[in-house]
Design a protein around this motif. Structure first.
Motif, mmCIF file in Angstrom:
data_model
loop_
_atom_site.group_PDB
_atom_site.id
_atom_site.type_symbol
_atom_site.label_atom_id
_atom_site.label_comp_id
_atom_site.label_asym_id
_atom_site.label_seq_id
_atom_site.Cartn_x
_atom_site.Cartn_y
_atom_site.Cartn_z
ATOM 1 N N ARG A 152 1.362 -0.345 -1.967
ATOM 2 C CA ARG A 152 2.257 0.814 -2.067
ATOM 3 C C ARG A 152 2.065 1.745 -0.868
ATOM 4 O O ARG A 152 3.038 2.179 -0.253
ATOM 5 N N ARG A 153 0.820 2.049 -0.552
ATOM 6 C CA ARG A 153 0.525 2.939 0.585
ATOM 7 C C ARG A 153 1.019 2.337 1.894
ATOM 8 O O ARG A 153 1.554 3.035 2.752
ATOM 9 N N ASN A 208 -2.833 -0.309 -2.577
ATOM 10 C CA ASN A 208 -2.903 -0.541 -1.131
ATOM 11 C C ASN A 208 -1.556 -1.023 -0.592
ATOM 12 O O ASN A 208 -1.132 -0.622 0.484
#
Length: 164
Positions: free
Chosen positions: A20-21, A18
């Motif tokens: 990273r996104r 999450n």
């Protein structure tokens, strides 16, 4: 530096994706989907966020991202309670301990600071070039930082990271 936002991640390894996104969603519109600085920043976030979750203690980890015309800065702050600060583990056959060497290779600078409230903030900066034909991000001057735990791409920084 312009603040791109804050993401609060529950401290569980499954939530690293999450973070990273979220970071990629902030950087792609500024630099482009395939810019190497985006890829490097997301990889380094993965390493530092995982370390904060595994070693930091607490239930939440904060991620802040900043950008200016030459650098991306990411800060990962745990809630404190961990028993260690970032340090190099020299075990070439171990499953862990590769995060700080990767951080030292890809970041132009990185460091950590123990905050007054007991939290630990690990930060890194990744250089970038503004994509031709786009306008670079504008923002206020960077806020001052403590310089304890600061690492650059130099022999002295590597000695400090290794506890020397």
């Amino acid at each position: 530096m312009k603040h791109l936002g804050t993401c609060v991640v529950p401290a569980a390894p499954k939530n690293v994706v999450n973070g990273r996104r979220w970071l990629l969603g902030r950087l792609e519109p500024l630099l482009g989907a395939k810019h190497s600085a985006c890829e490097d920043s997301v990889l380094l976030l993965s390493e530092t966020l995982t370390n904060a979750i595994v070693h930091g203690g607490g239930h939440l980890v904060e991620v802040d991202a900043y950008v200016d015309t030459a650098s991306i800065r990411v800060e990962v702050t745990d809630e404190g309670g961990g028993t260690t600060v970032p340090h190099h583990v020299d075990d070439p056959h171990g499953e862990h301990g590769r995060g700080l060497p990767i951080l030292s290779m890809l970041a132009k600078a990185w460091g950590f600071e123990q905050l007054d409230d007991g939290r630990l903030r690990v930060w890194f900066e990744v250089p970038h070039t503004v994509v031709p034909g786009t306008r670079g991000p504008q923002g206020a001057p960077a806020r001052p930082r403590a310089d304890d735990g600061v690492h650059g791409v130099s022999a002295s920084a590597n000695r400090h990271a290794e506890g020397g």
